[in-house]
Design a protein around this motif. Sequence first.
Motif, PDB file in Angstrom:
ATOM      1  N   HIS A 190     104.206   2.646 -47.535  1.00 51.20           N
ATOM      2  CA  HIS A 190     104.732   1.637 -48.350  1.00 51.20           C
ATOM      3  C   HIS A 190     103.828   0.739 -49.163  1.00 51.20           C
ATOM      4  O   HIS A 190     102.801   0.556 -48.421  1.00 51.20           O
ATOM      5  CB  HIS A 190     105.564   0.410 -47.158  1.00 51.20           C
ATOM      6  N   ALA A 191     104.312   0.352 -50.213  1.00 51.82           N
ATOM      7  CA  ALA A 191     103.087  -0.242 -50.878  1.00 51.82           C
ATOM      8  C   ALA A 191     103.872  -1.030 -52.294  1.00 51.82           C
ATOM      9  O   ALA A 191     105.002  -0.465 -52.412  1.00 51.82           O
ATOM     10  CB  ALA A 191     102.364   0.900 -51.728  1.00 51.82           C
ATOM     11  N   THR A 192     103.135  -1.794 -52.917  1.00 48.86           N
ATOM     12  CA  THR A 192     103.558  -2.562 -54.005  1.00 48.86           C
ATOM     13  C   THR A 192     102.759  -2.189 -54.937  1.00 48.86           C
ATOM     14  O   THR A 192     101.558  -2.011 -54.872  1.00 48.86           O
ATOM     15  CB  THR A 192     103.334  -4.201 -53.973  1.00 48.86           C
ATOM     16  N   MET A 193     103.404  -1.730 -56.274  1.00 51.17           N
ATOM     17  CA  MET A 193     102.813  -1.157 -57.447  1.00 51.17           C
ATOM     18  C   MET A 193     103.045  -2.274 -58.523  1.00 51.17           C
ATOM     19  O   MET A 193     103.959  -2.578 -58.874  1.00 51.17           O
ATOM     20  CB  MET A 193     103.043   0.106 -57.875  1.00 51.17           C
ATOM     21  N   VAL A 194     101.816  -2.860 -59.232  1.00 52.91           N
ATOM     22  CA  VAL A 194     101.874  -3.621 -60.395  1.00 52.91           C
ATOM     23  C   VAL A 194     101.170  -3.144 -61.520  1.00 52.91           C
ATOM     24  O   VAL A 194     100.008  -2.566 -61.346  1.00 52.91           O
ATOM     25  CB  VAL A 194     101.342  -5.212 -60.128  1.00 52.91           C
TER      26      VAL A 194
END
Length: 203
Positions: A190-194
Amino acid sequence: MQDKDKPREMDAGAVALSGQLGKTIQRLRKAYNLSLSELAEQSGVAKSIISQIERNETNPTLATIWRLSQALDVSIERFLVSSEEEPFIEKASKGDTPILVSDDGKMRLAIVGWLKTVEWLQWYDVQAEPGAVLDSDAHQRGSVENLSVISGAFEVEVGGVTEVARAGETLRYRCDRQHIIRCIGDQPGHATMVVILKAAVMD
């Protein structure tokens, strides 16, 4: 006099709504990295019509709006919201959040970023099964991607260089060339990508 002016006011309102719709369609199309031809193929709406809608040169029928909303995976209600009437707090439901899926079907990217910034700033909630691979083509020159891992472990490969990040760690890398993200290990990731487009070139 009021009755004579009413059709004119209604026409003006239709033009304003159509203009906002065109901008929304264009932002969503770019968020999905779809060409006009690809969106036309997926929606069944002629490429020339989509182009006219995006340029606010035509008032689309409800059937056309419905086809485009289905192809872009957004509810028709959200399509029709005018920016002039948007509240200071905007809530997007789970059903209104577009999802991108990797070619292997194991990685899902929910587009949680603001559609109005999609041309220069995008952000995603990334959910991946073990072994998932996302192979992405190059973005605009100078673009930078930031992957912040919440759980599990991810590996990023860019230009022959590979780096691993685990929970609490962030990888920042040039994405103006082919780049590959893999969920490694035996646990889901699970990750956040910007994604910052047209950013200053990193040294």
